[in-house]
Design a protein around this motif. Structure first.
Motif, short mmCIF file in Angstrom:
data_model
loop_
_atom_site.label_atom_id
_atom_site.label_comp_id
_atom_site.label_asym_id
_atom_site.label_seq_id
_atom_site.Cartn_x
_atom_site.Cartn_y
_atom_site.Cartn_z
N LEU A 1 26.18 -21.15 -51.99
CA LEU A 1 25.82 -20.15 -52.87
C LEU A 1 24.38 -20.55 -53.27
O LEU A 1 24.19 -21.46 -53.85
CB LEU A 1 26.85 -20.37 -54.09
CG LEU A 1 27.02 -18.97 -54.72
CD1 LEU A 1 27.45 -18.01 -54.00
CD2 LEU A 1 28.14 -19.23 -55.85
N SER B 1 21.78 -18.49 -54.86
CA SER B 1 20.90 -17.94 -55.92
C SER B 1 21.86 -17.55 -56.75
O SER B 1 23.28 -17.24 -56.99
CB SER B 1 20.27 -16.57 -55.36
OG SER B 1 20.79 -15.21 -55.67
N ALA B 2 21.35 -17.20 -58.29
CA ALA B 2 21.92 -16.98 -59.20
C ALA B 2 22.83 -15.79 -59.45
O ALA B 2 23.74 -15.67 -60.07
CB ALA B 2 21.09 -17.12 -60.50
N ASN B 3 22.59 -14.77 -58.52
CA ASN B 3 23.12 -13.53 -58.65
C ASN B 3 24.08 -13.51 -57.31
O ASN B 3 24.76 -12.29 -57.19
CB ASN B 3 22.33 -12.10 -58.71
CG ASN B 3 21.56 -12.35 -59.93
OD1 ASN B 3 22.09 -12.57 -61.24
ND2 ASN B 3 20.15 -12.24 -59.95
N ALA B 4 24.22 -14.31 -56.66
CA ALA B 4 25.25 -14.15 -55.49
C ALA B 4 26.47 -14.58 -56.07
O ALA B 4 26.66 -15.27 -57.02
CB ALA B 4 24.71 -15.12 -54.27
N GLU B 5 27.68 -14.12 -55.22
CA GLU B 5 28.77 -14.57 -55.51
C GLU B 5 29.63 -14.86 -54.21
O GLU B 5 29.55 -14.34 -53.24
CB GLU B 5 29.67 -13.24 -56.23
CG GLU B 5 30.86 -13.48 -56.39
CD GLU B 5 31.52 -12.43 -57.26
OE1 GLU B 5 30.85 -11.60 -57.99
OE2 GLU B 5 32.91 -12.33 -57.31
N ALA B 6 30.59 -15.59 -54.31
CA ALA B 6 31.42 -16.09 -53.25
C ALA B 6 32.90 -16.03 -53.79
O ALA B 6 33.23 -16.56 -54.68
CB ALA B 6 31.25 -17.45 -52.58
N ASP B 7 33.80 -15.30 -53.03
CA ASP B 7 35.13 -15.17 -53.36
C ASP B 7 35.88 -15.77 -52.12
O ASP B 7 35.86 -15.21 -50.93
CB ASP B 7 35.62 -13.86 -53.59
CG ASP B 7 34.74 -13.27 -54.84
OD1 ASP B 7 34.68 -13.83 -56.09
OD2 ASP B 7 34.18 -12.29 -54.64
N VAL C 1 33.13 -23.92 -52.47
CA VAL C 1 31.79 -23.15 -52.91
C VAL C 1 31.12 -23.98 -53.53
O VAL C 1 31.39 -24.86 -54.32
CB VAL C 1 32.28 -21.90 -53.84
CG1 VAL C 1 30.88 -21.04 -54.04
CG2 VAL C 1 33.26 -20.93 -53.18
N GLY C 2 29.69 -24.08 -53.08
CA GLY C 2 28.96 -25.25 -53.73
C GLY C 2 27.34 -24.79 -53.29
O GLY C 2 27.21 -23.86 -52.95
N GLN C 3 26.58 -26.04 -53.41
CA GLN C 3 25.28 -25.77 -53.04
C GLN C 3 24.81 -27.00 -52.15
O GLN C 3 25.67 -27.61 -51.71
CB GLN C 3 24.52 -25.91 -54.53
CG GLN C 3 24.83 -25.43 -55.63
CD GLN C 3 26.20 -25.55 -56.24
OE1 GLN C 3 26.48 -26.75 -56.26
NE2 GLN C 3 26.92 -24.74 -56.79
#
Lengths: 446, 250, 482
Positions: free
Chosen positions: A354, A356-362, A382-384
């Motif tokens: 992930l 960016s601040a506005n991205a999302e992962a489900d 989910v991570g960076q």
């Protein structure tokens, strides 16, 4: 006006009006299949988020506009497709424009004995009786709205048939082009691959937009692998960011067959990739790899369902998502193990970055297991990017964005490395680098 | 104590042991050597009662009674101990707890009073010291996350605690460095006793530098092709297993 | 873990141990549900108007809802009009003031259940509130607790004595509209436990409630509310049993926990409702809504559950991690045997910064049972640096049962990290052989391996509960071996 129901009605009306012009319209079973699918679509309508399979994917935007089904003549020149070809890839090629075969752009070439390769419209007209068991109403998924819409048209696509123990000598490149010109079009390719016992093939599907028009691709593919057959399947989806891409691929595998899938999803404002595999025999094996990138407001949804129906089959899935901007990535993978399917091995993994601040992962990896002597596992994260790695690279003098770009590429790369065909993986890696250079400073390196 | 006669064993449709004859008396140490695939591990497993092997011919008697009809735990209660080549990990099950259950199951089967926690811990700690097992390992789950050497040492520790009549050590030396090997060997030697017999299954002769056997048997293709004293192992080391095959051919 | 194989054997031979009924005259409402029934319940309990209104609102909402069907459960239709919504042992009408006033038959019941009431309670350091069918019967140690300012009493008593606390917190975590069963509970709940821990107080003993459904055709709808003020700590235990009956009985509880700044609530459950017989006849339908609200910064709520009973379990003890740095934990063992079905898990909703959650789920399925883990981890937009780690392991015993894992992970913050791992396996033949070679019988080996499999969760339970839980595990897996 323009409610979902109106839109469904409009599709059905258009389907009814063009029905007589569709290939093999006079063949009774084909007519029945189309009619039944049209009724199914009318009954089902577009899926909503209340349906578990569509929980994370809203197709509301897609159903607010109408994508024309009727085909018109598009003049696409050889020079247009030139950049979309794979240099150094000696292949058989079929090109489709808005879901309809374009013979002047295709290059099927000489085929080995026992291999039949043609577009579906031709096959439907030439040997309808041979296709009925696969495309007839009996074999259709009636509860899937987009499949029903595709079947209601049943117009064109590829039909590849391999006789026992034959091998398609060169990879088959299927090029699906969308073009809008003055209107928003709908391409609904329908592909059928029948691989008899011991046969082998390599198939690459690539999806591209020729202009900035918003188009809908709703593709539907069926693969049947008989005993010991092998199929290596690549899919590259890079349509423009206005377009919608919905696809489903159904695979039936007999004993000792091997299906290998490599997906790279880059384009479309909404992309949904469904991949369902039934492992129906001992020793059957599937390896599914997928990489999805999202940026801007892209939404990408990978759905897999692997059903272990008989004992002693193996499945492996590895999907990775890289999400930037306001993008949303969804992975929903299900492994089902039938009570008879003892000694099943299933592994499933999904990892997401992930950015960016506005991205999302489900992510929703599921196991549904009814046999006890099995080895099934899944993992999801989910991570960076790893701070230590980032620091390490920066301490060696790399600018931060370059370091980030490199690490992202590294995250993606092991999936590309899984691809046996290096002419394809090299090209895809270059694509990835191009994309990452836009947001990260990779260009300076390469 | 143990009498194996004409033992034939198969797995599936493959015959692994093709007529083994072996007699072990109390106080003796027998080494069984042989190349990979000769049937050494099969023999150990059959003696301990592992499922999946079919005895197609022959018999095994232990202390005068038929052994093959007994369940693995009944054999353990009768004093047979198998040191595993690959000790199994049992997540979450405390090593001490496991051993206490094992020793008390055996005591109970033999009509002895079960040990209480205090006596057991005293005894276990003493034995751990004897085989050089780090006490912290006692509180960990059985073999979970142990190094290869720790696992093997844990096997010897369990043997020391359970005090078997017949110990079968299946490739206990594999994967051990020289120091670990010495400690394991000392543990085995400490248990040598006129009432106790040991069968050492090994591929290499180096273990026999530390545990001196009374007899050495060479297993090849499911048969004992040669038996002798300690010197046989040295010859083997010098000439390799190939020598045996040549000898057998002539 | 029983100390020797003998103990285990004796456990394994037993049928459902708590399947006796107590012959106590009870005051039971006739079956059926309408607004009058709700008014009647409220009236009998002398409730203030706000509560009656609250119940009626919940009931009206319930009428507009349908039963959820997304869980992996096969449920025979429930006739809500065939259930009696109130059943009180007669003697409790005037409310016992001390244990001496409690019907000796009831005390006997608790003794059979092994509840540490009276002196035994003192030795165990446990204060017990026992809910029998629908009303609280006795709460021990009230005096000692009240010295610390702690309130631990039946819910109905709290309504009388602390209406302001009830009004302030009731429904603030699980609103009446939350879900079908929560709405039903809000409309008809009869009793339950109420706990209030004042600011800075560390509750000196474990608080414990035993729930028991006794009368036939009654539903049990208890309501538990625990409030931990800033800087306080409480550990609360809950045990459940029900007698053996042919018909299915409904249990729909709601538990609400509120943890304010720096407060910690530890909530442990050993659920052993009657699971039905080996042919799947009878058993409790357990539809429970449990949710904890980490309202304050640095607060912590941990759920530990050992679920061995009930024909059907539908239960997702959850944490709303609102306060920054708040922590949620979920440790679960769910055992299903014969025809039992469980769909259980948790929801960890991370809203605050730097929030942390841990999920450990151990599912064991035997016989023809179905056991599903269903869990949500949600990382909200503001949950920066939030972390979750989830581990789900399933153990299958026999080839006719099922084990399923349905995790949902939703991440909307780029500095949040979520990790999920799951495995499904059976007891390895090599593990069994290893144990047997050391002289341990197959049955003991299985029990040992299963307990080892669950160890991470047992560790979270208070000592005396852990022992009970391990015994229960062996008991519920009876006959599933070999």
């Amino acid at each position: 006006m323009n409610t979902a129901a109106d839109m469904v009605a409009r599709y059905c009306a258009e389907l009814a009006s063009i029905a007589p012009t569709l290939p093999a319209a006079e063949v009774p079973w084909i007519q029945q299949t189309r009619n039944k699918a049209r009724d199914d679509f009318a009954r089902l309508g577009f899926p909503t988020r209340l349906q578990e399979a569509w929980h994370y994917t809203n197709v509301g935007a897609l159903q607010r506009r109408f994508f024309a089904l009727e085909s018109t003549d598009f003049s696409v020149g050889q020079s247009t497709i030139e950049p979309l070809l794979y240099p150094g890839l000696d292949c058989h090629r079929l090109v489709f424009v808005n879901g309809v075969h374009a013979p002047e752009l295709s290059a099927i070439g000489a085929l080995p004995k026992g291999v039949e390769l043609e577009n579906l419209a031709t096959a439907l007209t030439r040997t309808p009786e041979q296709l009925e068991p696969f495309l007839g109403a009996r074999g259709q998924q009636t509860e899937h709205a987009f499949n029903a819409l595709n079947t209601a048209l049943l117009r064109d696509g590829v039909c590849l048939r391999l006789a026992p123990n034959t091998r398609l000598d060169k990879p088959l490149h299927l090029l699906f082009l969308s073009t809008g010109e003055a209107r928003e079009n709908c391409a609904q390719p329908r592909n059928l691959i029948l691989a008899a016992a011991g046969s082998q093939a390599v198939v690459l599907e690539s999806y591209h937009s020729l202009d900035e028009a918003a188009c809908l691709t709703n593709s539907c593919s069926e693969v049947i692998l008989e005993a010991d057959a092998k199929l290596q399947h690549y899919k590259l989806q890079e349509e423009n960011h206005q377009s919608y891409h919905i696809s489903s691929l159904q695979v039936q595998q007999a004993r000792d067959s091997h299906f290998e899938s490599h997906l790279l999803s880059l384009g479309a404002t909404l992309a949904r990739h469904e991949l369902n595999v039934d492992l129906n025999g001992e020793g059957a094996r599937c390896d599914l790899n997928g990489l999805y990138l999202g940026n801007d407001r892209q939404h990408v949804d990978c759905h897999t369902e692997i059903r272990h129906m008989q004992a002693g089959a193996d499945s492996r899935q590895n999907y990775k998502g890289i999400l930037d901007g306001r993008a949303r990535g969804v992975f929903n993978g299900r492994v089902y193990v039938h009570p008879q399917a003892q000694q099943s091995n299933a592994e499933q993994s999904n990892h997401n970055l992930l950015l960016s601040a506005n991205a999302e992962a489900d992510t929703k990896p599921e196991l549904e297991i009814y046999a006890d002597d099995v080895r099934c596992s899944h993992g999801a994260t989910v991570g960076q990017l790893d701070d230590d790695m980032l620091f390490y690279l920066r301490s060696r003098g790399l600018p931060e964005d370059t370091a980030r770009g490199l690490l992202i590429l590294g995250f993606a790369r092991n999936l590309l490395e899984q691809m046996p065909l290096k002419t394809i993986s090299a090209r895809l890696e270059q694509k990835l680098i191009d994309i990452l250079s836009q947001s990260h400073g990779l260009k300076s390196l390469i | 104590m143990l009498e194996i006669s004409n033992l034939h064993v198969s797995i599936g449709d493959q015959t692994i042991l093709k007529g083994i004859d072996l007699t072990v008396k109390p106080g003796e140490v027998h080494a069984i050597m042989g190349p990979n695939g000769s049937g050494k591990s099969t023999l150990s497993h059959v003696l301990a009662g592992r499922e999946g092997y079919e005895v197609i011919e022959g018999s095994v008697r232990y202390e005068g009674k038929d052994l093959l009809g007994l369940s693995p735990e009944a054999r353990a209660h009768a004093g047979i101990f198998l040191g595993f080549q690959y000790p199994v990990e049992i997540p979450g099950v405390n090593n001490m707890y496991f051993l206490k259950a094992a020793i008390n199951a055996r005591r109970k089967a033999n009509g002895l009073k079960e040990l209480d926690a205090f006596d057991f811990i005293q005894m276990a700690k003493k034995k751990a010291g004897l085989v050089g097992l780090d006490e912290s390992l006692l509180q960990r789950a059985v073999n979970e996350g142990f190094s290869g050497g720790e696992k093997k040492r844990n096997e010897i520790f369990q043997m020391a605690v359970l005090e078997p009549q017949l110990a079968i050590l299946d490739e206990t030396d594999s994967g051990l460095d020289i120091d670990a090997l010495r400690i394991v060997a000392e543990g085995v030697n400490a248990l040598r006793d006129p009432e106790r017999a040991v069968i050492l299954v090994t591929h290499y002769q180096r273990l026999l530098d530390y545990i001196v056997p009374d007899y050495v048997h060479v297993l090849s293709d499911g048969r004992i092709v040669r038996s002798g004293g300690r010197e046989l192992a040295l010859t083997l080391e010098e000439k390799g297993y190939g020598w045996l095959k040549e000898a057998a051919a002539t | 873990m029983p100390s020797s194989s003998e103990d285990l054997q004796s456990h394994l031979r037993k049928d459902y141990e708590h399947g006796f009924t107590t012959d106590v005259e009870s005051d039971t409402l006739p079956p059926g549900l309408d607004e009058d029934v709700i008014r009647h319940i409220s009236h009998m309990k002398h409730e203030p108007d706000f509560l009656l209104e609250w119940r009626l609102e919940a009931y009206r909402h319930w009428l507009t809802q349908r039963e959820p069907n997304w869980a992996k459960l096969n449920i025979d239709p429930i006739d809500y009009q065939a259930i009696s919504y109130y059943s009180a042992p007669k003697t409790s009408k005037d409310g016992p003031k001390s244990l001496d006033e409690v019907d000796p038959k009831l005390l006997e019941t608790y003794e059979k259940l092994g509840i540490p009431l009276e002196e035994r309670a003192a030795l165990a350091g446990v204060a017990v509130d026992a809910v029998f069918d629908s009303v609280s019967v006795a709460t021990t140690f009230k005096d000692k607790l009240s010295k610390e300012g702690i309130i631990f009493c039946p819910f109905s008593e709290a309504v009388q004595n602390h209406p302001e606390l009830v009004q302030r917190y009731l429904g603030s975590v699980v609103p009446t509209t939350d879900n079908y069963f929560a709405s039903l509970n809000s409309a008809v709940f009869t009793d339950g436990s109420f706990v209030y821990i004042p600011k800075g107080v560390r509750c000196p003993m474990e608080l414990s409630t035993y729930f028991r459904i006794n009368a036939a055709n009654t539903g049990q709808f208890e309501r538990t509310l625990i409030i931990a003020e800033a800087g306080s700590y409480v550990s609360y235990l809950e045990g459940c049993t029900a007698p053996q009956r042919d018909e299915n009985q409904l249990h729909a509880a709601v538990v609400e926990l509120v943890a304010l700044e720096d407060a910690e609530i530890k909530y442990s459950t050993v659920q052993n409702w009657y699971p039905g017989d080996e042919n799947g006849v009878g058993g409790i339908y357990n539809f429970v809504t449990k949710r904890g609200d980490c309202r304050g910064d640095n607060s912590k709520i941990s759920w530990t559950q050992v679920e061995t009973g009930s024909a059907i379990t539908w239960k997702y003890p959850s944490c709303l991690l609102r306060g920054d740095n708040s922590v949620g934990e979920f440790h679960s063992i769910a055992v299903t045997n014969h025809h039992q079905q469980a769909d259980t898990g948790t929801k960890m909703v991370h809203l605050g910064k730097n929030t942390r959650s841990t999920i450990v789920s151990k599912g064991i399925s035997a016989g023809q049972a179905q056991n599903a883990y269903r869990g949500l981890v949600h990382m909200g937009k503001n949950a920066s640096s939030a972390r979750n780690h989830t581990r789900c392991d399933s153990l299958l015993m026999g080839d006719r049962c099922g084990a399923h894992t349905f995790p949902y992970m939703e991440v909307k913050n780029p500095s949040a990290r979520v990790e999920h791992e799951a495995t499904t396996s059976r007891i390895g033949e090599d593990q069994l052989f290893y144990c047997r070679q050391r002289g341990i019988s197959e049955e003991d080996a299985v029990s040992m391996i299963v307990n080892g499999f669950c160890k991470e969760v047992f560790r979270e339970l208070p000592m005396e509960f852990a022992v009970e839980a391990q015994n229960l595990l062996a008991l519920s897996l009876e006959g599933s071996i070999g």
